[in-house]
Design a protein around this motif. Sequence first.
Motif, PDB file in Angstrom:
ATOM      1  N   ALA A 140      55.135  96.923  51.058  1.00 48.31           N
ATOM      2  CA  ALA A 140      53.847  97.353  51.611  1.00 48.31           C
ATOM      3  C   ALA A 140      53.899  98.775  52.127  1.00 48.31           C
ATOM      4  O   ALA A 140      52.914  99.516  52.020  1.00 48.31           O
ATOM      5  N   SER A 141      54.981  99.184  52.730  1.00 54.02           N
ATOM      6  CA  SER A 141      55.084 100.528  53.281  1.00 54.02           C
ATOM      7  C   SER A 141      56.498 101.047  53.082  1.00 54.02           C
ATOM      8  O   SER A 141      57.419 100.295  52.758  1.00 54.02           O
ATOM      9  N   ALA A 142      56.659 102.349  53.303  1.00 57.65           N
ATOM     10  CA  ALA A 142      57.973 102.972  53.179  1.00 57.65           C
ATOM     11  C   ALA A 142      58.727 102.866  54.494  1.00 57.65           C
ATOM     12  O   ALA A 142      58.139 102.621  55.549  1.00 57.65           O
ATOM     13  N   PHE A 143      60.043 103.063  54.435  1.00 56.98           N
ATOM     14  CA  PHE A 143      60.869 103.044  55.642  1.00 56.98           C
ATOM     15  C   PHE A 143      61.765 104.274  55.635  1.00 56.98           C
ATOM     16  O   PHE A 143      62.272 104.692  54.581  1.00 56.98           O
ATOM     17  N   LEU A 144      61.949 104.836  56.841  1.00 59.03           N
ATOM     18  CA  LEU A 144      62.754 106.029  57.037  1.00 59.03           C
ATOM     19  C   LEU A 144      64.014 105.665  57.802  1.00 59.03           C
ATOM     20  O   LEU A 144      63.956 105.064  58.872  1.00 59.03           O
ATOM     21  N   LEU A 145      65.171 106.056  57.237  1.00 60.49           N
ATOM     22  CA  LEU A 145      66.460 105.780  57.865  1.00 60.49           C
ATOM     23  C   LEU A 145      67.113 107.092  58.263  1.00 60.49           C
ATOM     24  O   LEU A 145      67.302 107.981  57.417  1.00 60.49           O
ATOM     25  N   ASP A 146      67.471 107.223  59.537  1.00 65.39           N
ATOM     26  CA  ASP A 146      68.210 108.385  60.022  1.00 65.39           C
ATOM     27  C   ASP A 146      69.701 108.081  59.920  1.00 65.39           C
ATOM     28  O   ASP A 146      70.204 107.151  60.562  1.00 65.39           O
ATOM     29  N   ALA A 147      70.416 108.864  59.096  1.00 70.69           N
ATOM     30  CA  ALA A 147      71.829 108.569  58.840  1.00 70.69           C
ATOM     31  C   ALA A 147      72.682 108.764  60.070  1.00 70.69           C
ATOM     32  O   ALA A 147      73.691 108.071  60.244  1.00 70.69           O
ATOM     33  N   ARG A 148      72.328 109.688  60.965  1.00 68.37           N
ATOM     34  CA  ARG A 148      73.155 109.972  62.129  1.00 68.37           C
ATOM     35  C   ARG A 148      73.034 108.874  63.172  1.00 68.37           C
ATOM     36  O   ARG A 148      74.032 108.391  63.701  1.00 68.37           O
ATOM     37  N   SER A 149      71.822 108.433  63.483  1.00 68.19           N
ATOM     38  CA  SER A 149      71.607 107.423  64.532  1.00 68.19           C
ATOM     39  C   SER A 149      71.519 106.013  63.984  1.00 68.19           C
ATOM     40  O   SER A 149      71.677 105.046  64.730  1.00 68.19           O
ATOM     41  N   GLY A 150      71.221 105.860  62.717  1.00 68.29           N
ATOM     42  CA  GLY A 150      71.049 104.539  62.128  1.00 68.29           C
ATOM     43  C   GLY A 150      69.693 103.937  62.394  1.00 68.29           C
ATOM     44  O   GLY A 150      69.459 102.767  62.064  1.00 68.29           O
ATOM     45  N   GLU A 151      68.772 104.697  62.965  1.00 67.89           N
ATOM     46  CA  GLU A 151      67.433 104.185  63.286  1.00 67.89           C
ATOM     47  C   GLU A 151      66.631 104.001  61.998  1.00 67.89           C
ATOM     48  O   GLU A 151      66.596 104.877  61.133  1.00 67.89           O
ATOM     49  N   LEU A 152      65.959 102.878  61.895  1.00 69.79           N
ATOM     50  CA  LEU A 152      65.135 102.554  60.734  1.00 69.79           C
ATOM     51  C   LEU A 152      63.719 102.271  61.213  1.00 69.79           C
ATOM     52  O   LEU A 152      63.504 101.385  62.039  1.00 69.79           O
ATOM     53  N   ARG A 153      62.735 103.024  60.700  1.00 74.60           N
ATOM     54  CA  ARG A 153      61.353 102.861  61.157  1.00 74.60           C
ATOM     55  C   ARG A 153      60.400 103.022  59.978  1.00 74.60           C
ATOM     56  O   ARG A 153      60.725 103.700  58.988  1.00 74.60           O
ATOM     57  N   PRO A 154      59.206 102.420  60.087  1.00 75.85           N
ATOM     58  CA  PRO A 154      58.217 102.555  59.011  1.00 75.85           C
ATOM     59  C   PRO A 154      57.722 103.998  58.908  1.00 75.85           C
ATOM     60  O   PRO A 154      57.724 104.756  59.872  1.00 75.85           O
TER      61      PRO A 154
END
Length: 698
Positions: A140-154
Amino acid sequence: MNDTSSSLAAAQPASGPTPPARRPIRDLPDELISQIAAGEVVERPASVVRELVDNALDAGATQITVRLSAGGVRLITVEDDGGGIPQEELPVALRRHATSKITNLNDLETVATMGFRGEALAAIASVSEMALLSRPAAQASAFLLDARSGELRPAARSTGTTVEVKELFFSTPARRKFLKTDATELAHCIESVRRHALARPDVGFAIWHEGKLVEQWRATFVPGQSDVQDAHDALARRLSDVLGEDFVTQSVAVQHRVGPVTVTGRAGLPDAARSRPDHQYCYVNGRFVRDKVLTHAARSAYEDVLHGHKQPIYALYVEIDPARVDVNVHPTKIEVRFRDSREVHQAVRHAVENALAAPRAAALAAAAAAPNPSTAGDGEHFKPQTPQAPVWNAQAAIKFEERGHRVEDLAALWAPRGAPSASPMTNPAVGAAVGGLWAPSAQASANATVTAPTTPNAPGASATGWDGAQPAEVAAPSAASTTAPLASNPATAWPVGRDGQETAWPLGKAVAQLHGVYILAENAQGMVVVDMHAAHERIVYERLKAQVDSGARIASQPLLIPATFAATPQEVATAEESAEVLATLGLEVVPFSPKTLAVRAVPTTLAQGDPVELARSVLAELAAHDATTVVQRARNEILGTMACHGAVRANRKLTIDEMNALLRQMETTDRSDQCNHGRPTWRQLSMKELDALFLRGR
């Protein structure tokens, strides 16, 4: 004395060097392991671009956009419209050796994807600030992953993936110091994308730098909706877009299949060779590689058509069963190893050789259909006398091998197709007219009796020399042929094709000879200048190669009186060791005494040459090569030497018939555009170029 001894003792160390303290063996931390791997995979920003574009192509992308800042050091963003990565797999994608390309050893041995090692993203993330944004079509939507912090958010994004890499080598300042200027790094990034673009004409590419569009190559065809010919045309258009239109116009198509190997692409003409090998692209199953086997094979195909140390240009695509090639050789996957390298080498070499073999003179037929530029001051367009001959209407060549390589039957050369030809036995004047072409020297030719033939369709033969001197006795042709004006003489007419229409020979008809070196000819495009020695040298060379390749030895002619000469010990030893090779080449050189060699037989083609000079040259070539290991290459060099000695020399006066015979044979001889030393044999001067020299129409 005691003071000196005490000072020396003080200067010497009390004991030897202290051994270093032993360090225990321990596991390295994961971050350091990734940074070590990054040293192999990520050399500069272009390495990051290559790995990310590889992943985009494996994901099925049809449009890839690369955005750079500061040559890729500050920012690299790669966007694609591929299949995307599901939300739950995003964290896994950044782990070392995590991949969707292979699952077992069999997959590794038959890998057909661009990437497969599963370490590129982890290595890049360890030396930069990386973010991964992706969305599959079913999500349904895309997700963004920050490689340094590991945070995953829409996040918001259409189907596809975006990889953002910031501050490359920020965690390893020493590596960053080795980078070049922004302009240099940008050039490497563009070259990396260019290599991908040449292999995938079905994918569009765009490169932006500092917010400005630097390069853009649109897709040239859609897979599944085009046939094979459309795919070849699409590749030619992509090559033209990426490497320039001159690359396509100065190259020939390559299409060759032998066994499991298919070779396609384009090979540059010898005239387009460059001083640097910067336009040489080799691909194996769509992957750009630097492989010594492919490079050597391509270079070998240009051996006898390239002059000096020039570098050819080419874009070659090798398709082979993935199981027959190992791509897991180098961390950057730029090197490969073939299971049967000889098989691939022969396929590539023969593919390029066959593509370069066809004489280019026949290609002038297409240009003759259009009217030439104006040649008159009033602006009227110059119209050629006749349209250019299609390839199937080209004048048939005399069977040189049936006549000892001598043009003895001019009636067969100029008569219409299918008409019976006059035999040399029934027309002895013909043999006398052209026999002097292979005479030992120009002086001997000047003293010989020359007879001009009178053939039905021969262009007007000249019976006088250019120096004003009467060359020799000339048999009197018919009165009509000598007194009629040139325009009304049927001997000056162009040949007639199958459809009854006048046609033209690609290299035209001879007009004159310049200083005994060049032949001037007129064709539908303008004027052709031919180096007669270089042209005849190629003709002799190709005939000699054909005889040897057919498995038969070169025809040999025994000498009535053997020619002896003083030889060095090396020449005597070479003659004894290489007797079989010499026999294959039509030579018989035997020891006459410990310091003398005797030439008892020479090739029939070169019977009129100097046997001693020929024998010395061939022995020198054999001494420089091992006849048992590199006999093929040495054979070609030896045949080239023989052809050089057997070709017509400069300062030889030729008749119009002889010049036309040489032109006709050039049109049907492979690689006749260059001599075997790589020098051009002919040049075309169009009417437009001639008009420009005299400022016509201005």
